[in-house]
Write an enzyme that holds these catalytic residues in place. Structure first.
Site: not given
Ligand code: NAD
Ligand code: AKB
Length: 319
Positions: A52, A142, A8, A11-12, A172, A34, A146
């Site tokens: 995947d 979701y 992954g 992603g962000q 984030i 990814d 978690k």
């Molecule tokens: P994001 O959605 O920006 O990125 C997720 C990535 O996963 C994407 O690049 C997507 O292409 C990839 N993905 C989706 N399905 C897939 C699959 N089947 N196989 C492989 N890759 C796949 O998410 P993020 O914000 O970077 O979050 C990363 C982790 O942090 C996640 O576990 C998320 O739950 C956790 N998280 C994020 C935040 C936040 O605010 N960004 C907050 C709490 C927790």
């Molecule tokens: C969301 O809003 O789904 C994420 C998180 C807090 O897990 N940024």
């Protein structure tokens, strides 16, 4: 740690964490993967493979090919998209994680880091200073994945003596890659619209307060936990993590200090109901005590830095 697999990476968080891990461990030692294509900056300076997370045998072959001893799993479907596609969220977040844990067990991967979220909490959880050990009854798919992911991580620690680590990230905030479809996305979108249009329509109400964190703190926390001595950890997959909490109105006021003409209005949608089930402030003393967590960015510092970087993107015509 010699070789790390990031799942992954596009992603962000993955876009920035992959580069930070490469800075620490070396470009060739951090294999980025990814489902979708990755940014040029990731592909240009190290290995990138399409993966995947649901393809366990390809994951295993990459672990063997690159002699992987650490996995960072960032692949997930976040809260808002997850409410539109609950079965997709279950499949990617649960069956994907099971694949990571099983491959790590069978291939003897030393350490796995897989984040949780404040979405693990629910309306019955104390909303202020949410304790480390508390009621976990989330109302989103979701959040359900978690909580189950935290329990699974701890199960693999106890049953197989593995090293599985995780943190409950707050929302984030960052300027490099856009967020991937969560409820906290307003706290990023507001900056882009402030710079481009001088106004923003928020999809949650003015007094909505959620725990948030700026990306440099998120990177530090993640790497600190990844590198912490296993012997000092009493918790494993479910560390509370906090930095700053603010309402949308407070965020808008902080932006107005730099853009006095900035305007905000409010049109709450289905994401309001999700936000209303999450805590407002978090007690992260376990993370602070066990592995020395400490955040740096407060609201004003974060806002100043975000506006500076997004203005640069705007001036370059990038949005
Ligand atoms: P994001 O959605 O920006 O990125 C997720 C990535 O996963 C994407 O690049 C997507 O292409 C990839 N993905 C989706 N399905 C897939 C699959 N089947 N196989 C492989 N890759 C796949 O998410 P993020 O914000 O970077 O979050 C990363 C982790 O942090 C996640 O576990 C998320 O739950 C956790 N998280 C994020 C935040 C936040 O605010 N960004 C907050 C709490 C927790
Ligand atoms: C969301 O809003 O789904 C994420 C998180 C807090 O897990 N940024």
């Amino acid at each position: 740690m010699k070789n790390i697999l990031v799942i992954g990476c596009a992603g962000q968080i993955g876009t920035e964490l992959t580069l930070e891990l490469r800075r620490i461990y070396g470009n060739d030692n951090v294999v980025a993967t990814d489902l979708k294509d990755a940014p040029e900056v990731i592909k240009a300076h190290g290995h990138f493979e399409t993966l995947d997370i649901l393809d366990r045998e390809k994951m295993r072959s990459l672990v063997q090919k690159y002699n992987i001893d650490g996995i960072v799993n960032l692949a997930a479907i976040l809260s808002a998209v997850g409410e539109e596609h609950p079965m997709l969220a279950w499949n990617v977040n649960m069956n994907g994680l099971i694949n990571v844990l099983e491959v790590a067990k069978e291939e003897k991967v030393e350490t796995v880091l897989t984040p949780s979220s404040i979405a693990a909490f629910g309306p019955e959880t104390p909303a202020y200073n949410t304790p480390q050990e508390t009621i976990l009854k989330p109302k989103t798919m979701y959040g359900i994945t978690k909580v189950a992911g935290e329990l699974l991580g701890d199960y693999y620690v106890q049953k197989y003596n593995m090293d599985i680590r995780g943190l409950r990230y707050p929302g984030i905030i960052s300027h490099e890659a856009l967020p991937g479809g969560g409820t906290t996305d307003y706290a990023v979108a507001i900056f882009y619209d402030a710079i481009k249009y001088g106004k923003y329509t928020s999809f949650v109400k003015a007094d909505t307060m959620l725990p948030m964190m700026y990306m440099p703190d998120c990177l530090n926390a993640t790497i600190q936990l990844f590198q912490a001595d296993k012997k000092v950890l009493k918790h494993h997959s479910d560390f509370n993590l906090a930095a700053i909490s603010f309402t949308v109105e407070e965020l808008a006021d902080a932006i107005k200090k730099h853009i006095p003409e900035f305007e905000i209005d409010y049109k709450p949608d289905y994401r309001q109901q999700i936000a209303d089930t999450w805590p407002k402030t978090i007690d992260d003393s376990a993370a602070r005590e066990e592995w020395g967590w400490k955040h740096e960015f407060d609201l004003d510092m974060m806002v100043e830095d975000m506006l500076k970087h997004i203005k640069i993107k705007f001036d370059k015509g990038l949005f």
